[in-house]
Write an enzyme that holds these catalytic residues in place. Structure first.
Site, short mmCIF file in Angstrom:
data_model
loop_
_atom_site.label_atom_id
_atom_site.label_comp_id
_atom_site.label_asym_id
_atom_site.label_seq_id
_atom_site.Cartn_x
_atom_site.Cartn_y
_atom_site.Cartn_z
N CYS A 1 0.83 -1.21 0.00
CA CYS A 1 0.00 0.00 0.00
C CYS A 1 0.87 1.27 0.00
O CYS A 1 2.00 1.26 0.47
CB CYS A 1 -0.86 0.04 1.25
SG CYS A 1 -1.78 -1.45 1.56
N ARG B 1 4.65 0.64 -6.23
CA ARG B 1 4.69 -0.23 -5.05
C ARG B 1 3.78 -1.45 -5.21
O ARG B 1 3.92 -2.40 -4.46
CB ARG B 1 4.29 0.56 -3.80
CG ARG B 1 5.24 1.69 -3.48
CD ARG B 1 4.66 2.60 -2.42
NE ARG B 1 4.57 1.98 -1.12
CZ ARG B 1 5.49 2.07 -0.17
NH1 ARG B 1 6.58 2.76 -0.41
NH2 ARG B 1 5.32 1.49 0.98
N TRP C 1 -3.10 -2.51 -1.35
CA TRP C 1 -2.69 -3.84 -1.78
C TRP C 1 -3.38 -4.79 -0.81
O TRP C 1 -3.07 -4.82 0.38
CB TRP C 1 -1.17 -3.96 -1.69
CG TRP C 1 -0.59 -5.22 -2.24
CD1 TRP C 1 -0.28 -5.50 -3.54
CD2 TRP C 1 -0.20 -6.38 -1.49
NE1 TRP C 1 0.26 -6.76 -3.63
CE2 TRP C 1 0.33 -7.31 -2.41
CE3 TRP C 1 -0.24 -6.73 -0.13
CZ2 TRP C 1 0.81 -8.57 -2.02
CZ3 TRP C 1 0.22 -7.98 0.25
CH2 TRP C 1 0.75 -8.87 -0.69
N ASN D 1 -1.46 1.60 6.06
CA ASN D 1 -0.61 0.53 5.51
C ASN D 1 -0.31 -0.42 6.66
O ASN D 1 -0.04 0.04 7.77
CB ASN D 1 0.73 1.08 5.02
CG ASN D 1 0.60 1.91 3.77
OD1 ASN D 1 -0.50 2.08 3.25
ND2 ASN D 1 1.72 2.43 3.30
N GLY D 2 -0.27 -1.72 6.39
CA GLY D 2 0.10 -2.68 7.43
C GLY D 2 -1.07 -3.57 7.80
O GLY D 2 -2.09 -3.62 7.11
N GLU E 1 17.97 -16.12 -10.11
CA GLU E 1 17.51 -14.75 -10.31
C GLU E 1 16.87 -14.59 -11.70
O GLU E 1 15.85 -13.92 -11.84
CB GLU E 1 18.69 -13.78 -10.11
CG GLU E 1 18.41 -12.32 -10.36
CD GLU E 1 17.29 -11.71 -9.52
OE1 GLU E 1 16.80 -12.33 -8.58
OE2 GLU E 1 16.87 -10.59 -9.87
N LYS F 1 13.01 -13.44 -12.27
CA LYS F 1 12.64 -12.29 -13.12
C LYS F 1 11.56 -12.70 -14.11
O LYS F 1 10.59 -12.00 -14.31
CB LYS F 1 13.84 -11.74 -13.90
CG LYS F 1 14.85 -10.93 -13.15
CD LYS F 1 14.40 -9.58 -12.69
CE LYS F 1 13.72 -9.61 -11.37
NZ LYS F 1 14.46 -9.62 -10.17
N GLU G 1 8.15 -13.43 -12.37
CA GLU G 1 7.54 -12.22 -11.80
C GLU G 1 6.81 -11.38 -12.83
O GLU G 1 5.72 -10.91 -12.58
CB GLU G 1 8.64 -11.32 -11.22
CG GLU G 1 9.09 -11.67 -9.84
CD GLU G 1 10.02 -10.60 -9.29
OE1 GLU G 1 11.05 -10.31 -9.93
OE2 GLU G 1 9.72 -10.05 -8.23
N HIS H 1 18.99 -35.06 -11.17
CA HIS H 1 18.35 -35.62 -9.97
C HIS H 1 16.85 -35.33 -9.94
O HIS H 1 16.22 -35.39 -8.89
CB HIS H 1 19.02 -35.06 -8.71
CG HIS H 1 20.47 -35.44 -8.62
ND1 HIS H 1 20.89 -36.71 -8.36
CD2 HIS H 1 21.59 -34.70 -8.81
CE1 HIS H 1 22.22 -36.76 -8.37
NE2 HIS H 1 22.67 -35.52 -8.65
N LYS I 1 6.33 -3.66 -4.33
CA LYS I 1 7.74 -3.27 -4.36
C LYS I 1 8.40 -3.46 -3.00
O LYS I 1 9.51 -3.94 -2.90
CB LYS I 1 7.88 -1.82 -4.83
CG LYS I 1 9.32 -1.38 -5.01
CD LYS I 1 9.99 -2.12 -6.16
CE LYS I 1 11.46 -1.82 -6.26
NZ LYS I 1 12.17 -2.79 -7.10
O1 M6R Z 1 13.33 -4.70 -0.67
P1 M6R Z 1 13.90 -6.06 -0.52
O2 M6R Z 1 15.17 -6.23 -1.27
O3 M6R Z 1 14.04 -6.50 0.90
O4 M6R Z 1 12.84 -7.02 -1.20
C1 M6R Z 1 12.97 -8.40 -1.18
C2 M6R Z 1 12.05 -9.03 -2.19
O5 M6R Z 1 10.71 -8.75 -1.88
C3 M6R Z 1 12.34 -8.53 -3.62
O6 M6R Z 1 13.67 -8.75 -3.96
C4 M6R Z 1 11.43 -9.22 -4.63
O7 M6R Z 1 11.78 -10.55 -4.75
C5 M6R Z 1 11.51 -8.47 -5.96
N1 M6R Z 1 10.21 -8.35 -6.51
C6 M6R Z 1 12.41 -9.12 -6.92
O8 M6R Z 1 12.35 -8.62 -8.21
#
Ligand code: M6R
Length: 612
Positions: free
Chosen positions: A2, A27, A73, A99-100, A485, A489, A492, A508, A607
């Site tokens: 949020c 965000r 969110w 937020n929270g 990674e 990507k 996501e 395996h 974010k």
């Molecule tokens: O802000 P942070 O680096 O602590 O966030 C950790 C993860 O939430 C963040 O890396 C998430 O996996 C991203 N969306 C990756 O692209």
């Protein structure tokens, strides 16, 4: 997660709030809303994007010089107009954005229902607001005092802003576990969950600390107290962020802009921290706590998502170079498994946002057990940066795309410097090898530029494979975290199922998945494992899998085997993650774009993940 934006001052609030909400879109959110106070409280809120809210508001009265805005969110209750913020209290006198998560909202709701309160949403936020109202009535007190008492009754994390229509000259803001920054202008105040909505109006900000609340008065007086009612003097800081850094600068998406910023980011990250010719590295935090870090029994690295992947790279580097034992843990697991930690440990917490709730909790546990906390964050003044004993900022600039790219490269740069600095002080690297690696580091920005030149080739590959249902990413050694990674990507932003594995693990289990429909991305730039990765490629080829290989320029052996080849500049193997991640970021970007996905704001993602 949020987003919050609020304004009080002489200007019309609506345009400031809408612009602020747009700046917070990165965000991640599913509904948006605004409350304006102009004699009466008018609430405008809609499921969906801020642009939908704008259309809805087009013919409504939007006057008012005090207002609050929110991007939600969903946590409690589905995304819909009814659950969107701001919420109104039963009397209609109070409005809130939050937020929270209020963890004990169920019990509070039952109590309030017993006293005749009714609820129009499924949210914990509406419960909190009516609790404030109930206290205000029972105690016959000001809005700020009612907020203070209510927050002493709730369990959970929050950043809130509350308006009372009977007190039109003040906003009340409070935080615990969720960030809140106050922008200080001339006879006006802004409040936001990060600095991006504020930056174009003022560079003077106050970061509210946990368990503090602020009263922002129209006469320019800012009053801050703790929830225990202790007066605090506002500490005004100057923001170093530029407006252009949070805008797209001619790129189609923030993600693309941020991928292309990486040469500069690596340069900025190294600036003043190393000198190849003189053979030194100096991360201020490492130097300050050199004794404790060099004598650490082990380094525990904790993080989430992409930051966890950079932690895995650090494990390889620190153990290889400095010979200090390293463990890498998901923060979400570490915090709940009663880990053995003591004063001989160093906890390295890595976080782009510096606000990730799981990482913050992991820090707290290690801190309680006397470990030294070293934070690696991108956002200056963030909660993790402040909760750490020492640390290094990655200086990547604001990362707006939800999928992390440049922040990752910056983390890996810092972690590489850290491993080298530790190796130097441990005496586990010769001065000539150190200088050789540092000279090579200076070439990395150019080598990333070289990798970015593969963009057109990658676009063609993306067009061929964009409809695949699954992808496998394989790598060995330092390229294994890069495989993870790369897969993250892709999933996501394109919503294609993708898995990363150590290449040797394929036999395996994952090998069962390979057929002519399975694209397998090999990250094959490390020459020490070249023969072995060639064998893995052969294994996939024998089962008709489609091979997309990231190789060093001039690698004819793999070129002869692979269906697609992306050639990138060769570098020292220790530094190869900094270059080999680039084509994988571009591949995900182009595939997602071709599939019509929202690259910068992928569905369901946020974010900064400030809730568990
Ligand atoms: O802000 P942070 O680096 O602590 O966030 C950790 C993860 O939430 C963040 O890396 C998430 O996996 C991203 N969306 C990756 O692209």
């Amino acid at each position: 997660m949020c987003g919050i934006v609020a304004y009080i001052g002489p200007k019309e609030a609506y345009p400031i709030l809408v612009k602020g909400l747009k700046r917070l879109e990165y965000r991640g959110y599913d509904s948006a809303g605004i409350a304006l106070l102009n004699g009466d409280l008018s609430i405008l809120k809609k499921e969906g994007k801020v642009s939908i809210l704008e259309q809805f508001a087009a013919d409504k009265d939007k006057h008012g010089t005090i207002g609050i805005g929110h991007t939600r969110w969903a946590t409690h209750g589905v995304p819909c107009d009814r659950n969107a913020h701001p919420h109104l209290s039963n009397s209609g006198n109070l409005a809130i954005i939050h937020n929270g998560i209020i963890e004990n909202y169920g019990a509070l709701k039952t109590e309030l229902e017993g006293r005749g309160y009714t609820f129009t949403s499924d949210t914990d936020t509406e419960v909190l607001l009516n609790l404030i109202e109930d206290i205000q009535k029972a105690e016959n007190t000001s809005i700020e005092e009612a907020v203070r008492i209510a927050l002493n009754e709730v369990v959970g994390a929050y950043a809130i802003v509350v308006i009372d229509k009977r007190e039109p000259n003040k906003l009340v803001a409070a935080r615990k576990g969720s960030p809140l920054v106050i922008g200080v202008g001339k006879d006006e105040f802004y409040v936001a969950s990060d600095a991006s909505p504020i930056i174009e109006y003022t560079k003077h900000v106050v970061y509210l600390n946990d368990e503090e609340f602020a009263v922002l008065n129209r006469n320019g007086v800012l009053d801050i107290k703790t929830l225990g009612n202790i007066q605090k003097s506002p500490y005004i800081q100057k923001l170093e962020m530029d407006l252009e850094k949070i805008e797209k600068g001619g790129y189609e998406h923030f993600m693309l802009k941020e991928i292309y910023e990486q040469p500069q980011v690596v340069l900025d990250c190294m600036r003043g921290r190393m000198n190849a010719e003189q053979g030194w590295i100096k991360l201020g935090g490492v130097s300050e706590f050199a004794g404790r870090i060099n004598n650490a029994k082990r380094i525990i690295i904790t993080a989430c998502g992409t930051s966890w992947h950079s932690g895995l790279i650090a494990e390889y580097l620190i153990e290889e170079l400095a010979r200090i034992p390293v463990e890498v843990e998901y923060a979400s697991e570490f915090r709940y498994r009663n880990p053995i930690v003591n004063e001989k440990d160093v906890l390295l917490a890595i976080s782009q946002s510096g606000e990730t709730a799981d990482t913050l909790s992991a820090i707290q546990i290690a801190k309680d057990r006397q470990a030294l906390i070293y934070g690696i964050c991108n956002v200056i003044g963030s909660s993790i940066a402040r909760a750490s004993h020492a640390g290094s900022y990655t200086h990547a600039g604001p990362e707006i795309g939800v999928a992390s790219t440049k922040a990752f490269t910056a983390q890996v740069t810092i972690l590489t410097l850290m491993a080298l600095q530790l190796a130097q002080s441990q005496g586990t690297i010769s001065q000539s090898r150190l200088r050789q690696v540092l000279y090579e580091m200076e070439t990395i920005p150019d080598k990333i530029r070289g990798a970015l030149k593969t963009n057109d080739v990658i676009k063609e590959i993306a067009a061929k494979y964009k409809d695949a249902k699954n992808f496998l990413y394989l790598g060995r050694g330092l390229n294994f975290p890069i495989a993870l990674e790369g897969a993250l990507k892709l999933k996501e932003i394109s919503y294609i199922h993708a898995e990363g594995y150590p290449a040797a693990e394929m036999k395996h289990g994952p090998i069962a998945l390979i057929d002519e429909n399975m694209p397998v991305v090999f990250i094959a730039t490390n020459m020490s494992a070249h023969e072995k990765i060639v064998s893995n490629i052969q294994e996939v080829k024998a089962r008709k899998g489609k091979i997309i290989a990231i190789v060093n320029e001039g690698d004819t052996i793999i070129k002869a085997l692979a269906d697609e080849v992306i050639e990138i500049p060769e570098t020292d193997e220790l530094l190869s993650p900094l270059v080999s991640i680039v084509p994988l970021q571009l591949l995900s970007y182009h595939i997602a774009l071709m599939r019509g996905c929202n690259v910068d704001q992928p569905r369901n993602l946020a974010k900064s993940v400030t809730v568990e």
